[in-house]
Design a protein around this motif. Structure first.
Motif, PDB file in Angstrom:
ATOM      1  N   UNK A   1       0.866  -1.183   0.000  1.00 40.74           N
ATOM      2  CA  UNK A   1       0.000   0.000   0.000  1.00 40.74           C
ATOM      3  C   UNK A   1       0.902   1.233   0.000  1.00 40.74           C
ATOM      4  N   UNK A   2       1.194   1.731  -1.193  1.00 40.98           N
ATOM      5  CA  UNK A   2       2.139   2.844  -1.314  1.00 40.98           C
ATOM      6  C   UNK A   2       1.615   4.110  -0.656  1.00 40.98           C
ATOM      7  N   UNK A   3       0.302   4.307  -0.680  1.00 37.80           N
ATOM      8  CA  UNK A   3      -0.273   5.537  -0.121  1.00 37.80           C
ATOM      9  C   UNK A   3      -0.025   5.644   1.373  1.00 37.80           C
ATOM     10  N   UNK A   4      -0.024   4.519   2.070  1.00 35.88           N
ATOM     11  CA  UNK A   4       0.159   4.532   3.519  1.00 35.88           C
ATOM     12  C   UNK A   4       1.497   3.938   3.948  1.00 35.88           C
ATOM     13  N   UNK A   5       2.315   3.494   2.995  1.00 35.67           N
ATOM     14  CA  UNK A   5       3.637   2.966   3.325  1.00 35.67           C
ATOM     15  C   UNK A   5       3.594   1.674   4.113  1.00 35.67           C
ATOM     16  N   UNK A   6       2.632   0.787   3.813  1.00 35.09           N
ATOM     17  CA  UNK A   6       2.525  -0.480   4.534  1.00 35.09           C
ATOM     18  C   UNK A   6       2.574  -1.643   3.550  1.00 35.09           C
ATOM     19  N   UNK A   7       3.043  -2.795   4.042  1.00 33.96           N
ATOM     20  CA  UNK A   7       3.071  -3.985   3.194  1.00 33.96           C
ATOM     21  C   UNK A   7       2.803  -5.230   4.027  1.00 33.96           C
ATOM     22  N   UNK A   8       2.366  -6.283   3.339  1.00 33.88           N
ATOM     23  CA  UNK A   8       2.217  -7.615   3.921  1.00 33.88           C
ATOM     24  C   UNK A   8       2.876  -8.599   2.966  1.00 33.88           C
ATOM     25  N   UNK A   9       3.838  -9.367   3.485  1.00 32.22           N
ATOM     26  CA  UNK A   9       4.557 -10.349   2.674  1.00 32.22           C
ATOM     27  C   UNK A   9       4.135 -11.751   3.098  1.00 32.22           C
TER      28      UNK A   9
END
Length: 331
Positions: A152-160
């Protein structure tokens, strides 16, 4: 534990190797760390030859231990012809399966590559939060495989999302985290009061973590110089477009001074603004004497710097009337 030991003992009786020839006296291995999926005879006794050694039953789960009691040890020794002179009713052997817990270091290279493939820059800071990886058999653990990564580039979060195979069993797990970078943004150099006209000396450029950067942050000082603050702003606060409002320093029809610089010469002339504008903006200005229109940048409430390289254009009747200049009469 007793249930595990019972099943292990049953496996030793019904499976494994059949009988072995007696060998030299063996001694009990009271503790053993297993690096294979099956318990072997040599895991329980020292002095077992290669032709005697065989699988007895399944090893405990990775990271788990199994205790073999004296009766079970005696039965195993008798079944496989082990000469165990130190046999005792108090004897026991503890088997522990070697394990590896997937760590932050194991998954970070995969996360970095996955995020770069989605456009994250090399200078970005990637953090994994509260990660607890699965425990797998040390000897059979393959490297984790990245199945998917959601960013989620807009909020700077990721799930791998990962998978890893151990003991012919595939485990799935995930890691969550954040992506941030240092962004140069305009901040207040000092406290600003409500209604204050912002000047160059009032602001400065600071590097800010992108995760804390407000929406509509001002990145270029030119976008805010000359505007008025809507409210009081504390020093070092990142400035946004919502904190300020545009104020026209020069109104249409106002008299101004034209600053003209060329080849080291500096000249001034009187002019009339044909547009309204804020500080730093470009407007059209009429020179009443030459009746030519030039384009210049607003310096302050009275001065306009003529933009170098622009070509003056003749004013038409509408421009002259707007500036309050009488058109010349044809004779």
């Amino acid at each position: 534990m007793r249930c595990i030991a019972f099943h292990f003992f049953a496996a030793c009786i019904v499976g494994g190797c059949l009988g072995t020839s007696s060998a030299d006296a063996a001694s009990l291995r009271r503790t053993s760390v297993l690096h294979h999926p099956q318990v072997r005879l040599s895991d329980l006794f020292n002095g077992i030859t290669a032709d005697q050694d065989c699988d007895l039953g399944p090893a405990p789960a990775p990271g788990q231990s199994l205790t073999i009691s004296a009766p079970q040890l005696q039965a195993i020794a008798q079944q496989y012809g082990i000469d165990w002179p130190e046999m005792s009713e108090l004897a026991q052997a503890t088997l522990t399966r070697a394990s590896h817990t997937v760590s932050h270091d194991d998954i970070m290279p995969l996360i970095v590559d996955g995020l770069k493939a989605k456009g994250v820059s090399d200078s970005a800071t990637i953090d994994v939060t509260n990660f607890s990886g699965p425990t797998v058999a040390a000897e059979l653990a393959n490297s984790p495989r990245l199945s998917n990564i959601v960013y989620d580039a807009a909020h700077g979060r990721f799930s791998a999302f990962f998978s890893i195979t151990s003991d012919n069993d595939t485990q799935s797990f995930r890691a969550d985290g954040t992506v941030s970078s240092r962004v140069e943004a305009v901040t207040a150099r000092t406290d600003l009061s409500a209604g204050q006209i912002i000047e160059q000396s009032d602001v400065e450029i600071a590097e800010i973590d992108s995760r804390s950067l407000p929406a509509r942050a001002i990145l270029d000082p030119a976008d805010i110089i000359g505007q008025s603050t809507r409210r009081a702003i504390r020093a070092h606060t990142p400035l946004t477009s919502e904190m300020t409002s545009r104020i026209d320093l020069i109104e249409k029809g106002s008299p101004v001074i034209l600053d003209v610089s060329s080849s080291g010469l500096h000249l001034t002339a009187s002019g009339v603004a044909l547009d309204s504008g804020a500080q730093g903006e470009r407007i059209h200005v009429l020179n009443p004497t030459s009746r030519m229109i030039v384009v210049g940048q607003i310096i302050d409430r009275t001065r306009v710097a003529v933009t170098p390289g622009t070509t003056p254009t003749p004013a038409d009747f509408k421009d002259l009337r707007s500036a309050g200049v009488r058109p010349q009469k044809n004779i």
